[in-house]
Design a protein around this motif. Structure first.
Motif, PDB file in Angstrom:
ATOM      1  N   ARG A   1       0.817  -1.215   0.000  1.00 47.47           N
ATOM      2  CA  ARG A   1       0.000   0.000   0.000  1.00 47.47           C
ATOM      3  C   ARG A   1       0.854   1.271   0.000  1.00 47.47           C
ATOM      4  N   SER A   2       1.964   1.247   0.754  1.00 50.13           N
ATOM      5  CA  SER A   2       2.807   2.453   0.840  1.00 50.13           C
ATOM      6  C   SER A   2       3.513   2.745  -0.481  1.00 50.13           C
ATOM      7  N   ALA A   3       3.458   1.794  -1.441  1.00 47.41           N
ATOM      8  CA  ALA A   3       4.084   2.015  -2.755  1.00 47.41           C
ATOM      9  C   ALA A   3       3.097   2.594  -3.768  1.00 47.41           C
ATOM     10  N   TYR A   4       1.844   2.866  -3.325  1.00 47.02           N
ATOM     11  CA  TYR A   4       0.795   3.331  -4.246  1.00 47.02           C
ATOM     12  C   TYR A   4       0.929   4.823  -4.529  1.00 47.02           C
ATOM     13  N   GLY A   5       0.727   5.211  -5.778  1.00 49.97           N
ATOM     14  CA  GLY A   5       0.683   6.626  -6.150  1.00 49.97           C
ATOM     15  C   GLY A   5       2.044   7.195  -6.532  1.00 49.97           C
ATOM     16  N   PRO A   6       2.041   8.422  -7.078  1.00 45.73           N
ATOM     17  CA  PRO A   6       3.298   9.042  -7.536  1.00 45.73           C
ATOM     18  C   PRO A   6       4.316   9.259  -6.419  1.00 45.73           C
ATOM     19  N   ASN A   7       3.828   9.509  -5.184  1.00 48.40           N
ATOM     20  CA  ASN A   7       4.744   9.702  -4.054  1.00 48.40           C
ATOM     21  C   ASN A   7       4.966   8.406  -3.285  1.00 48.40           C
ATOM     22  N   GLY A   8       4.582   7.282  -3.889  1.00 46.96           N
ATOM     23  CA  GLY A   8       4.723   5.984  -3.227  1.00 46.96           C
ATOM     24  C   GLY A   8       6.176   5.669  -2.906  1.00 46.96           C
ATOM     25  N   MET A   9       6.387   4.986  -1.785  1.00 44.28           N
ATOM     26  CA  MET A   9       7.747   4.630  -1.365  1.00 44.28           C
ATOM     27  C   MET A   9       8.249   3.430  -2.169  1.00 44.28           C
ATOM     28  N   ASN A  10       9.558   3.388  -2.361  1.00 43.48           N
ATOM     29  CA  ASN A  10      10.172   2.237  -3.042  1.00 43.48           C
ATOM     30  C   ASN A  10      10.371   1.096  -2.071  1.00 43.48           C
ATOM     31  N   LYS A  11      10.370  -0.108  -2.596  1.00 46.87           N
ATOM     32  CA  LYS A  11      10.683  -1.295  -1.787  1.00 46.87           C
ATOM     33  C   LYS A  11      12.013  -1.855  -2.295  1.00 46.87           C
ATOM     34  N   MET A  12      12.827  -2.297  -1.365  1.00 48.64           N
ATOM     35  CA  MET A  12      14.071  -2.953  -1.753  1.00 48.64           C
ATOM     36  C   MET A  12      13.854  -4.456  -1.577  1.00 48.64           C
TER      37      MET A  12
ATOM     38  N   ASP B   1      -4.659  16.927  -4.541  1.00 50.96           N
ATOM     39  CA  ASP B   1      -3.463  17.468  -5.196  1.00 50.96           C
ATOM     40  C   ASP B   1      -2.245  17.101  -4.354  1.00 50.96           C
ATOM     41  N   ILE B   2      -1.420  16.214  -4.871  1.00 51.39           N
ATOM     42  CA  ILE B   2      -0.258  15.756  -4.088  1.00 51.39           C
ATOM     43  C   ILE B   2       0.827  16.833  -3.987  1.00 51.39           C
ATOM     44  N   ASP B   3       0.764  17.842  -4.865  1.00 54.36           N
ATOM     45  CA  ASP B   3       1.764  18.912  -4.839  1.00 54.36           C
ATOM     46  C   ASP B   3       1.348  20.086  -3.956  1.00 54.36           C
ATOM     47  N   GLY B   4       0.059  20.169  -3.651  1.00 60.34           N
ATOM     48  CA  GLY B   4      -0.454  21.320  -2.907  1.00 60.34           C
ATOM     49  C   GLY B   4      -0.019  21.316  -1.448  1.00 60.34           C
ATOM     50  N   ASP B   5      -0.057  22.475  -0.803  1.00 65.59           N
ATOM     51  CA  ASP B   5       0.263  22.564   0.625  1.00 65.59           C
ATOM     52  C   ASP B   5      -1.002  22.234   1.411  1.00 65.59           C
ATOM     53  N   GLY B   6      -0.901  21.205   2.229  1.00 62.63           N
ATOM     54  CA  GLY B   6      -2.074  20.811   3.008  1.00 62.63           C
ATOM     55  C   GLY B   6      -3.096  20.096   2.149  1.00 62.63           C
ATOM     56  N   ALA B   7      -4.341  20.093   2.616  1.00 60.20           N
ATOM     57  CA  ALA B   7      -5.404  19.375   1.902  1.00 60.20           C
ATOM     58  C   ALA B   7      -5.965  20.250   0.786  1.00 60.20           C
TER      59      ALA B   7
ATOM     60  N   GLU C   1      -1.588  10.251   2.740  1.00 59.84           N
ATOM     61  CA  GLU C   1      -0.579   9.821   3.714  1.00 59.84           C
ATOM     62  C   GLU C   1       0.823   9.829   3.108  1.00 59.84           C
ATOM     63  N   SER C   2       0.927   9.356   1.845  1.00 60.36           N
ATOM     64  CA  SER C   2       2.261   9.311   1.221  1.00 60.36           C
ATOM     65  C   SER C   2       2.754  10.715   0.857  1.00 60.36           C
ATOM     66  N   SER C   3       1.833  11.712   0.850  1.00 65.77           N
ATOM     67  CA  SER C   3       2.226  13.098   0.562  1.00 65.77           C
ATOM     68  C   SER C   3       2.400  13.901   1.849  1.00 65.77           C
ATOM     69  N   GLY C   4       2.215  13.245   2.997  1.00 67.81           N
ATOM     70  CA  GLY C   4       2.418  13.917   4.284  1.00 67.81           C
ATOM     71  C   GLY C   4       1.276  14.823   4.700  1.00 67.81           C
ATOM     72  N   THR C   5       0.043  14.462   4.312  1.00 67.96           N
ATOM     73  CA  THR C   5      -1.136  15.281   4.655  1.00 67.96           C
ATOM     74  C   THR C   5      -2.078  14.453   5.532  1.00 67.96           C
ATOM     75  N   HIS C   6      -2.869  15.123   6.367  1.00 69.70           N
ATOM     76  CA  HIS C   6      -3.829  14.413   7.218  1.00 69.70           C
ATOM     77  C   HIS C   6      -4.951  13.827   6.361  1.00 69.70           C
ATOM     78  N   ALA C   7      -5.091  12.504   6.396  1.00 72.22           N
ATOM     79  CA  ALA C   7      -6.055  11.802   5.539  1.00 72.22           C
ATOM     80  C   ALA C   7      -7.491  12.201   5.848  1.00 72.22           C
ATOM     81  N   SER C   8      -7.825  12.348   7.145  1.00 73.27           N
ATOM     82  CA  SER C   8      -9.217  12.662   7.520  1.00 73.27           C
ATOM     83  C   SER C   8      -9.632  14.035   6.987  1.00 73.27           C
ATOM     84  N   GLU C   9      -8.690  14.977   7.000  1.00 70.07           N
ATOM     85  CA  GLU C   9      -8.967  16.334   6.504  1.00 70.07           C
ATOM     86  C   GLU C   9      -9.209  16.297   4.993  1.00 70.07           C
ATOM     87  N   VAL C  10      -8.382  15.518   4.293  1.00 68.83           N
ATOM     88  CA  VAL C  10      -8.519  15.382   2.830  1.00 68.83           C
ATOM     89  C   VAL C  10      -9.872  14.771   2.484  1.00 68.83           C
TER      90      VAL C  10
END
Length: 545
Positions: free
Chosen positions: A44-55, A481-487, A454-463
């Protein structure tokens, strides 16, 4: 004599010694759900453009650094039978659409997690399954009303690029415009008029050095090889392809030759050489200028090929030979015989080129003649270029999806929230206990915008609250918007974030299918494994160990 110990009554009495057996909600159902949820959380944490990589380091110690779910699950050897079902569903999605593998795993994991809460409330599995299936039916009905773009003309590069851009963006955020242009050009240039598009016809050649900006599309094929002879370039070349070695042919019967004098020895070797020369001369006389072989070129054969000004290219892979035949329109010959006109292939240019430190052989075809195109990927490391290749593969598969059905729905979590909002209202209209499952189905869809936030560092409930508010106002295309500040919300259509309708449709079908299959399991019976004890890891042990 050893005393016979009777087995306890029940199922264990029927099974072999060492078999394991689990049943009931606690032992089987909850255990399966937990395994699937943990597996879904991994990817799940690998989902989306800001998804984390797995080694991932696989069983032969090859290293993968990627956020592509298909690669992660292929290299992880999942043992748990229920989690294996999720892997199979994801692989089916990969085979059907070529993208959306992570969507299937995340959604199925979330549906099972929601089902666990309902089971603990006392709702039966059959009611949950019925609720999920009815909700899926309604979701697919709603999905067809959310279409915002329909690409009818697959030759239109600008329209196609719009669709491919999002698929590439989720893997390579920041490089999507360059990669989408390369993929679009590579696909459209070889699109057949009548038959269906084959994803295998877009090849990727990775060459170390340079940057991604140096990548380009070549009409034809590129091989990381050096030519065998001295001839390095041919224009408007006719090509003869052989699967055998170009050398003195060994006879089928073993013969012994008695040679008495040096003159006889010279005559014997000269006879073999003249035979080979006649064969190569016949190939040159047939009009062929380039000889491609799957086997080796002998030293004497190369001497005569240079003499008759023939270019020699060796391709050890039989798959490459097959693809090259398809590209240049040649027939692969299994014996060293002169090719007929029909068996000869044609290429506008065959030449060697140097890219970085790598020498490549290029078979180039101009215009609509080309049936295969190659994307030359440049990059600093092999791992980076592997990841670029996966992004290109997703883009090519999206193009194949567009040729089948060019409809698109808004991305950025907009489609999922709109489905969730409409399904929550639909759940209230259901009379029985399945309405709880339908409501959980709607809640499970929230996981996608939640994960993006979550992967963009924003509060999910607010979004989520902002998204629901926007969709209530009729802004159906608004996503996160994953680039925007906040939700911050954006119009996915205006920004060009589009998801293929086919990807969403199949992903939801497979996710619900696998979730219902796991829920229908109430007993796990594991037979005793075949074979003796496993050898300890760590190589050969000392006798004392």
């Amino acid at each position: 004599m050893a005393m016979h110990v009777p087995k306890p009554p029940g199922l264990a009495q029927m099974l072999k010694e060492g078999a394991r057996y689990f049943s009931g909600l606690d032992e089987a159902v909850y255990r399966n759900i937990t395994a699937c949820k943990q597996f879904a959380d991994t990817v799940r944490s690998a989902y989306g453009p800001n998804g984390m990589n797995k080694m991932v380091i696989n069983h032969i110690e090859k290293l993968f650094v990627t956020n592509d779910a298909a690669t992660i699950i292929n290299e992880l050897e999942v043992e748990h039978p229920a989690a294996k079902l999720l892997v199979l569903a994801s692989k089916m999605q990969e085979a059907e659409v070529g993208d959306g593998t992570n969507f299937v795993i995340i959604f199925a994991g979330e549906l099972l997690h929601a089902a666990e809460q309902l089971l603990r409330l006392g709702i039966t599995t059959s009611e949950i399954i019925e609720g999920y299936e009815r909700a899926l039916e309604k979701a697919l009905e709603i999905l067809s009303t959310l279409i915002i773009l329909d690409v009818k003309d697959v030759q239109n590069e600008d329209l196609v690029k719009k669709g491919i851009r999002t698929a590439v963006m989720s893997k390579q955020y920041g490089n999507e415009d360059l990669l989408a242009s390369l993929v679009t050009h590579a696909c459209v240039s070889i699109l057949p008029e009548k038959t269906t598009f084959n994803v295998d016809n877009v090849r990727v050649c990775k060459i170390l050095g340079g940057g991604l900006g140096n990548s380009q599309v070549v009409q034809g094929m590129v091989f990381k090889r050096q030519v065998e002879g001295e001839v390095t370039k041919k224009n408007n070349a006719k090509i003869a392809v052989y699967t055998c070695a170009v050398d003195i042919i060994q006879t089928e019967t073993k013969g012994t030759v008695l040679i008495k004098t040096a003159d006889e020895l010279l005559k014997f070797s000269r006879g073999e050489e003249s035979l080979l020369e006649n064969q190569i001369k016949a190939i040159a006389d047939s009009g062929a200028e380039v000889v491609v072989s799957g086997g080796k070129f002998g030293n004497i054969a190369l001497h005569y090929m240079n003499k008759y000004n023939l270019m020699a290219v060796r391709l050890p892979s039989k798959f490459d030979i097959r693809r090259l035949c398809k590209t240049v329109g040649a027939t692969a010959l299994s014996k060293l015989v002169p090719p007929s006109k029909e068996e000869l292939g044609y290429s506008d240019a065959v030449y060697i080129d140097e890219l970085g430190d790598t020498i490549v052989v290029v078979f180039k075809l101009d215009g609509k003649e080309s049936r295969v195109s190659t994307v030359l990927v440049r990059g600093s490391t092999e791992n980076y270029m592997d990841d670029i290749e996966r992004a290109i593969d997703d883009g090519v598969n999206t193009f194949k999806g567009i040729t089948r059905d060019g409809r698109f729905v808004p991305g950025a979590g907009a489609t999922e929230i709109e489905l969730a909002a409409q399904l929550a209202s639909y759940a209230d209209t259901l009379p029985g206990l399945e309405q709880y499952a339908a409501r959980k189905f709607a809640t499970a869809l929230e996981i996608f915008p939640k994960t993006l936030a979550e992967s963009s560092g924003t509060h999910a409930s607010e979004v989520l609250s902002k998204l629901y508010a926007a969709h209530k106002e009729g802004k159906k295309n608004h996503g996160f918007d994953i680039d925007g500040d906040g939700a911050v919300l954006i119009d996915a259509v205006e920004t060009g974030i589009l998801d293929l309708y086919l990807t969403k449709q199949w992903a939801m079908k497979y996710a619900v299918g696998v979730a219902c299959t796991v829920l229908k399991v109430d007993q796990i019976i594991m037979a005793k494994r075949a074979g003796g004890p496993k050898a300890p890891s760590g190589g050969i042990r000392d006798e004392d160990d």
